[in-house]
Design a protein around this motif. Structure first.
Motif, mmCIF file in Angstrom:
data_model
loop_
_atom_site.group_PDB
_atom_site.id
_atom_site.type_symbol
_atom_site.label_atom_id
_atom_site.label_comp_id
_atom_site.label_asym_id
_atom_site.label_seq_id
_atom_site.Cartn_x
_atom_site.Cartn_y
_atom_site.Cartn_z
ATOM 1 N N GLY A 149 0.709 -1.277 0.073
ATOM 2 C CA GLY A 149 -0.094 -0.080 -0.108
ATOM 3 C C GLY A 149 0.857 1.111 -0.051
ATOM 4 O O GLY A 149 0.278 2.168 -0.236
ATOM 5 N N ILE A 150 1.980 1.169 0.428
ATOM 6 C CA ILE A 150 2.889 2.153 0.229
ATOM 7 C C ILE A 150 3.653 2.590 -1.017
ATOM 8 O O ILE A 150 3.484 1.931 -1.781
ATOM 9 C CB ILE A 150 4.070 2.509 1.468
ATOM 10 C CG1 ILE A 150 4.589 3.784 1.577
ATOM 11 C CG2 ILE A 150 5.081 1.367 0.980
ATOM 12 C CD1 ILE A 150 5.686 3.762 2.691
ATOM 13 N N SER A 151 3.464 3.965 -1.292
ATOM 14 C CA SER A 151 4.160 4.188 -2.656
ATOM 15 C C SER A 151 5.665 4.345 -2.720
ATOM 16 O O SER A 151 6.172 4.613 -1.661
ATOM 17 C CB SER A 151 3.471 5.679 -3.197
ATOM 18 O OG SER A 151 4.330 6.558 -2.511
ATOM 19 N N THR A 152 6.278 4.107 -3.632
ATOM 20 C CA THR A 152 7.764 4.422 -3.792
ATOM 21 C C THR A 152 7.966 5.473 -3.595
ATOM 22 O O THR A 152 9.221 6.128 -2.936
ATOM 23 C CB THR A 152 8.440 3.774 -5.139
ATOM 24 O OG1 THR A 152 7.809 4.218 -6.146
ATOM 25 C CG2 THR A 152 8.044 2.167 -5.364
ATOM 26 N N GLY A 153 7.446 6.675 -3.940
ATOM 27 C CA GLY A 153 7.675 7.790 -3.723
ATOM 28 C C GLY A 153 7.479 8.243 -2.354
ATOM 29 O O GLY A 153 8.512 9.105 -1.761
ATOM 30 N N GLU A 154 6.853 7.652 -1.514
ATOM 31 C CA GLU A 154 6.575 8.060 0.021
ATOM 32 C C GLU A 154 7.818 7.364 0.771
ATOM 33 O O GLU A 154 8.429 8.037 1.562
ATOM 34 C CB GLU A 154 5.220 7.461 0.520
ATOM 35 C CG GLU A 154 4.907 7.460 1.914
ATOM 36 C CD GLU A 154 5.046 8.890 2.546
ATOM 37 O OE1 GLU A 154 5.371 9.122 3.632
ATOM 38 O OE2 GLU A 154 4.646 9.902 1.656
ATOM 39 N N ILE A 155 8.193 6.200 0.182
ATOM 40 C CA ILE A 155 9.332 5.732 0.681
ATOM 41 C C ILE A 155 10.535 6.525 0.624
ATOM 42 O O ILE A 155 11.522 6.993 1.455
ATOM 43 C CB ILE A 155 9.852 4.191 0.039
ATOM 44 C CG1 ILE A 155 8.878 3.369 0.513
ATOM 45 C CG2 ILE A 155 11.126 3.915 0.594
ATOM 46 C CD1 ILE A 155 8.770 2.056 -0.318
ATOM 47 N N ASN A 156 10.712 7.342 -0.667
ATOM 48 C CA ASN A 156 11.712 8.095 -0.941
ATOM 49 C C ASN A 156 11.752 9.519 0.086
ATOM 50 O O ASN A 156 12.647 9.625 0.695
ATOM 51 C CB ASN A 156 11.737 8.557 -2.509
ATOM 52 C CG ASN A 156 12.650 9.870 -2.545
ATOM 53 O OD1 ASN A 156 13.941 9.430 -2.935
ATOM 54 N ND2 ASN A 156 12.182 11.013 -2.673
ATOM 55 N N ARG A 157 10.499 9.898 0.312
ATOM 56 C CA ARG A 157 10.224 11.159 1.144
ATOM 57 C C ARG A 157 10.615 10.899 2.749
ATOM 58 O O ARG A 157 11.408 11.475 3.440
ATOM 59 C CB ARG A 157 8.869 11.692 1.268
ATOM 60 C CG ARG A 157 8.446 12.650 -0.265
ATOM 61 C CD ARG A 157 7.130 13.063 -0.049
ATOM 62 N NE ARG A 157 5.986 12.353 -0.142
ATOM 63 C CZ ARG A 157 5.636 11.861 -1.006
ATOM 64 N NH1 ARG A 157 6.188 12.250 -2.236
ATOM 65 N NH2 ARG A 157 4.529 10.897 -1.309
ATOM 66 N N ASP A 208 5.250 8.479 -6.887
ATOM 67 C CA ASP A 208 4.022 8.364 -6.029
ATOM 68 C C ASP A 208 3.105 7.787 -6.782
ATOM 69 O O ASP A 208 1.951 7.132 -5.931
ATOM 70 C CB ASP A 208 3.332 9.790 -5.671
ATOM 71 C CG ASP A 208 4.183 10.753 -4.964
ATOM 72 O OD1 ASP A 208 4.954 10.061 -3.942
ATOM 73 O OD2 ASP A 208 4.073 11.945 -5.018
ATOM 74 N N LYS A 209 2.933 7.180 -8.079
ATOM 75 C CA LYS A 209 2.197 6.308 -8.652
ATOM 76 C C LYS A 209 2.415 4.846 -8.492
ATOM 77 O O LYS A 209 1.629 3.922 -8.871
ATOM 78 C CB LYS A 209 1.911 6.740 -10.083
ATOM 79 C CG LYS A 209 1.461 8.010 -10.418
ATOM 80 C CD LYS A 209 1.246 8.421 -11.842
ATOM 81 C CE LYS A 209 0.583 9.890 -12.111
ATOM 82 N NZ LYS A 209 0.471 10.189 -13.442
ATOM 83 N N GLU A 210 3.743 4.591 -8.061
ATOM 84 C CA GLU A 210 3.997 3.200 -7.969
ATOM 85 C C GLU A 210 3.659 2.778 -6.404
ATOM 86 O O GLU A 210 4.700 3.159 -5.775
ATOM 87 C CB GLU A 210 5.449 2.964 -8.311
ATOM 88 C CG GLU A 210 5.986 1.541 -8.388
ATOM 89 C CD GLU A 210 7.398 1.480 -8.725
ATOM 90 O OE1 GLU A 210 7.825 0.305 -9.134
ATOM 91 O OE2 GLU A 210 8.210 2.293 -8.241
#
Length: 300
Positions: free
Chosen positions: A66-74, A114-116
């Motif tokens: 459920g987490i986006s790879t963009g959120e991981i980056n942030r 954020d879309k992944e």
């Protein structure tokens, strides 16, 4: 890690294979380009590795469905900046993010967005590199998301076993080629293959130093003898299918398996000591458990 067909990190504008990779040629190198770290530099490497390990422990609980790879980056970026350090990948050769997140058939250099979204059944590699007061720590882990396939479990187990064996198998006086001699037979036994185009690398105040660390059996690194004070990464990239890869032409970074098979990786930054080796990027939780690489809970 720098691919043979990528721009050389030295800034010459040439492809790596036509520039500094040639420094690892048996006749040209003879060890002269390898930086043997001083005690002061080694201590700085320990500090960088320690923080990078803490960062991995911090991000690990967030790697879930459920987490986006963009959120991981942030999360990686904010934690790093909060502690006064710098994400080493951000703007490195124009890489746009603060970590690499490589999902399923992406071998390395996955660009978070954020879309992944991480989905049940995925595997994903999180690659973290931090600049701490001018020195770098570099490591990665592959995570299993939810219920993964038997093939995915097999691949991750192969990659973990090979990485641990290589780390345990090095010592001063041995040839650098021992890494490939250890890794490839283990990987082949699992029916997987070792990526050849992407490698480990020396590391210190520069992201990529000599030597190039090959993870398959090879003749190129036989003349390089491990010496106390050398620091480099061991980071085998292992494919469930064939070892061939290609780079996405649109973003110029994302490396995928050519046959679409899954890929996994584990990585630590290593110091060669007088008596063996020291893992500079062990996380606090790994030290507490007395392990080198976590066993993903889904396959315990």
């Amino acid at each position: 890690m720098t691919g043979r067909n990528e721009p050389c990190p030295c800034g010459s504008g040439k492809k790596f294979k036509h520039c500094c990779i040639n420094k690892t040629d048996q006749k040209k190198q003879k060890g002269k380009n390898i930086i043997i770290k001083t005690p002061e530099q080694i201590e700085k490497m320990r500090v960088a590795g320690k923080f990078n390990g803490e960062l991995m422990d911090y991000i690990r609980p967030f790697i879930r469905q459920g987490i986006s790879t963009g959120e991981i980056n942030r999360l990686v970026h904010n934690y790093t900046i909060k502690h006064g350090h710098a994400p080493a990948t951000l703007n490195y050769n124009k890489f746009p993010k603060s970590c690499c997140v490589s999902r399923n058939n992406i071998v390395c250099h996955g660009i978070p967005n954020d879309k992944e979204i991480l989905l049940d059944g995925d595997i994903v590699n999180i690659d973290l590199t931090t600049n701490v007061n001018g020195y770098l720590g570099d490591q990665s882990e592959t995570f299993l998301i939810g219920e993964v396939s038997p093939a995915a479990k097999n691949l991750v187990l192969a990659t973990r076993e090979a990485a641990i064996a290589a780390i345990k198998g090095i010592a001063p006086g041995l040839s650098l080629s021992i890494i490939g001699d250890i890794v490839e037979p283990i990987v082949n036994r699992y029916g997987c293959s070792v990526v050849r185009e992407y490698t480990g690398h020396g590391i210190g105040s520069d992201f990529h130093e000599d030597p190039v660390v090959l993870h398959h059996r090879n003749a190129e690194s036989k003349s390089i003898i491990l010496q106390p004070g050398m620091t480099f990464t061991i980071e085998p990239m292992i494919n469930a299918g064939k070892y061939d890869v290609f780079t996405d032409k649109k973003d110029g970074w994302t490396v995928r398996t050519k046959d679409g098979s899954l890929s996994a990786q584990f990585e630590h930054t290593i110091l060669i000591t007088e008596v063996g080796s020291e893992i500079l990027t062990l996380t606090p939780s790994q030290k507490e458990k007395g392990i080198i690489i976590d066993i993903p809970k889904e396959i315990k």
